[in-house]
Design an enzyme around this catalytic site. Structure first.
Site, PDB file in Angstrom:
ATOM      1  CG  ASP A 253      -1.773   1.203   1.377  1.00  0.00           C
ATOM      2  OD1 ASP A 253      -2.704   1.355   0.577  1.00  0.00           O
ATOM      3  OD2 ASP A 253      -1.500   2.024   2.285  1.00  0.00           O
ATOM      4  CD  GLU A 291      -2.404   2.711  -3.217  1.00  0.00           C
ATOM      5  OE1 GLU A 291      -3.512   3.189  -3.494  1.00  0.00           O
ATOM      6  OE2 GLU A 291      -2.045   2.477  -2.048  1.00  0.00           O
TER       7      GLU A 291
END
Length: 584
Positions: A253, A291
């Site tokens: 993330d 990401e």
């Protein structure tokens, strides 16, 4: 390599290790108190003979505070309760010969365990695995599981990184889900968060203050990966998910918020190298995905097998944003950077990112991104919806509520057959309209702060919708997001049939040619005509012709080759029609 952190069963008991450089004394709390021995560099250790897996324990710091193990393998009573000793080697795996699947075969579906089924458990998900397989999906991706405070949450506020949240079941339940997925040929990925800890239940700052810097991410204190023990904590956590649970891949993330020391190799590099060594030693396909809002193409290489410092792919937010603007007309927030969505879509199809060094107004009027056209197309995970893009809307409404079926089906026909890796969000395969609003389970002042922050961030929505905006702390908000598997409409059955057909074409025509594929070119015209082509790994040319408008388009087709979707492109293309060819 023996893990450095946590409680590990031994031949005659359990070994405990805690890194607590800020503590003067640490005691291990079992049925009685055991003083832990202080070693070099702030390590505290204890060897307890006769102790068995399943035993609860805590650490007492300086006779002042009792804390769970930061490397706890399980928290049966949530983040404030005792940790439990887990013997990961005791689980009897059935899919013993599973080695994963090549990256080129990946079709992802992102899921949230707590809302994927009515029961909201790991074991309940098993009953839906056959549905995923028959839909053409090859990889189940779970939103973060690291234990977070409360019984409800998205998982991005995890504070005990090694412990799968007890709200969904026990560690052996998660292993059973993964084992059953592997028996069906499904890969399983996990979303992990290494850029911050959640705001409730994290005690590291008390006994290991060097874990953090004075800087902050949007969600909490910045983790100081310049410290070797801190870096090892994250790398070993990744290896734990991949070995103890046999996940096939990890999605990291918001990697742009992971601290890297100037001039030094980043934690991201070290993690990739360590995972690559694991893959080499075990013969497994293991995939690492980022990401990264910075669009750092230099971190990516889909062809690197096994990983060796780089990452297989990145979630391509640019791709989502251009479709969202095109289909909804929304231009608020980051969507304002995509004023010419058809041209931007052509750029994404031709070279990956839309922003490859151009100035981004939303990102502080600064250059964003790096050139990405030399990367393999499979370096990019493309999607029309995900948890963020649905859940960060005030009402949590899906694309089905914002665009016509014809528009969405055209977007799916492009996304699922393009030579990038496609991803769906749970229920998207049948056009679910169930919302996915933000929800959490904090208490007291923190709960009040969350409510206040949401009302400030979405003041316009509260002014417009009032009480229709769901309260993230209300248990009913989570319940509103639970998928309904029982009542598909005929239109939703037709959508599911479409997705199955598209993914069957992908399996037959795209997957075998995806390795060594290269970007080609794409063009978007003012009338809505979009064309694109790629050189596939076997030398054939994949060609796309689409009418992304509400009117017929006159078109002189030069698409020589075999139609694989949508028939032959005639002299006129109907609105929102998509045609794919394979040429010589």
């Amino acid at each position: 390599m023996r893990p450095s952190f946590g409680a590990k069963p031994t031949n005659d008991g359990v070994s405990f290790r805690l890194w607590a450089p800020g503590a003067r004394r640490v005691d291990l709390l079992l049925e009685r108190r055991h003083a832990m021995q202080r070693r070099q560099d702030g390590w505290y250790v204890a060897e307890i003979a006769g102790l068995r897996p399943g035993s609860p324990y805590k650490f007492r710091i300086d006779d002042e505070i009792d804390v769970p193990d930061p490397a706890s393998a399980f928290q049966p009573e949530d983040v404030f309760g005792p940790s439990e000793v887990i013997d990961h080697d005791a689980f009897a795996w059935r899919a013993k010969d599973w080695r994963g699947r090549p990256w080129e075969e990946t079709v992802l579906i992102e899921t949230h365990v707590g809302t994927f089924t009515r029961e909201g458990t790991y074991r309940a998900m098993i009953d839906k695995l056959d549905h995923l397989v028959t839909s053409g999906i090859t990889a189940l991706e779970l939103m973060p599981l690291a234990d977070f405070a409360g019984r409800r949450g998205w998982g991005y506020d995890g504070v005990l990184w090694y412990a799968p949240d007890s709200a969904y079941g026990r560690p052996e339940d998660l292993k059973t889900l993964i084992d059953e997925a592997h028996l069906r040929g499904l890969m399983v990925f996990l979303d992990v968060v290494y850029n911050h800890f959640g705001p409730e239940g994290n005690y590291l700052g008390r006994y290991a203050p060097s874990f953090f810097t004075d800087a902050h991410t949007p969600w909490g204190s910045t983790i100081d990966y310049r410290v070797p023990q801190v870096r090892a904590f994250a790398v070993e956590n990744a290896l734990s998910w991949l070995t103890d649970y046999r996940f096939d891949g990890l999605r990291l993330d918001a990697a742009n918020h992971i601290m890297a020391a100037p001039g030094e190799q980043s934690m991201l590099h070290d993690l990739s190298v360590a995972v690559g060594e694991l893959a080499k030693a075990t013969g497994r396909h293991i995939h690492l995905v980022l990401e990264n809002g910075d669009n750092r193409a230099s971190l990516l290489d889909a062809a690197q097998e096994p990983p060796n410092g780089k990452y297989r792919a990145q979630w391509n937010d640019d791709y989502h944003h251009v479709w969202h603007v095109m289909l909804t007309g929304e231009l608020n927030g980051y969507y304002a950077d995509y004023q010419t969505p058809r041209m931007d879509l052509a750029r994404a199809l031709a070279s990956g990112f839309v922003y490859q060094g151009e100035i981004s107004e939303f990102w502080g009027k600064k250059p964003r991104g790096e050139a990405s056209g030399e990367l393999p197309p499979a370096t990019f995970v493309n999607f029309l919806q995900n948890h963020d893009q649905i859940g960060n809307r005030p009402l949590g409404d899906r694309l089905e509520s914002l665009a016509s079926p014809e528009q969405i089906e055209a977007a799916l026909a492009v996304t699922l057959l393009a030579p990038m890796v496609p991803m769906l969000f749970q229920g998207e395969e049948w056009g679910s309209t169930v919302p996915f609003p933000f929800f959490c389970d904090f208490q007291g002042g923190l709960a009040d702060a969350v409510r206040k922050g949401r009302k400030q961030e979405y003041a316009w929505a509260y002014a417009k919708y009032g009480d229709e905006v769901p309260d993230p702390l209300d248990p009913a908000t989570l319940q509103s997001a639970v998928l309904d598997w029982t009542g598909r409409t005929p239109e939703q059955d037709a959508r599911l049939a479409l997705v199955r057909d598209l993914l069957a074409v992908r399996r037959k025509e795209i997957m075998p040619r995806l390795k060594d594929a290269r970007f080609g070119d794409a063009e978007a015209r003012d009338n809505g005509l979009l064309t694109a082509h790629w050189r596939m790994g076997d030398g054939r040319q994949l060609r796309l012709t689409a009418n992304l408008s509400d009117k017929d388009i006159a078109h002189s087709s030069n698409d020589a080759g075999t139609p694989i979707w949508g028939g032959a492109a005639g002299s006129r293309l109907p609105p929102w029609s998509v045609v794919w060819h394979l040429g010589g």
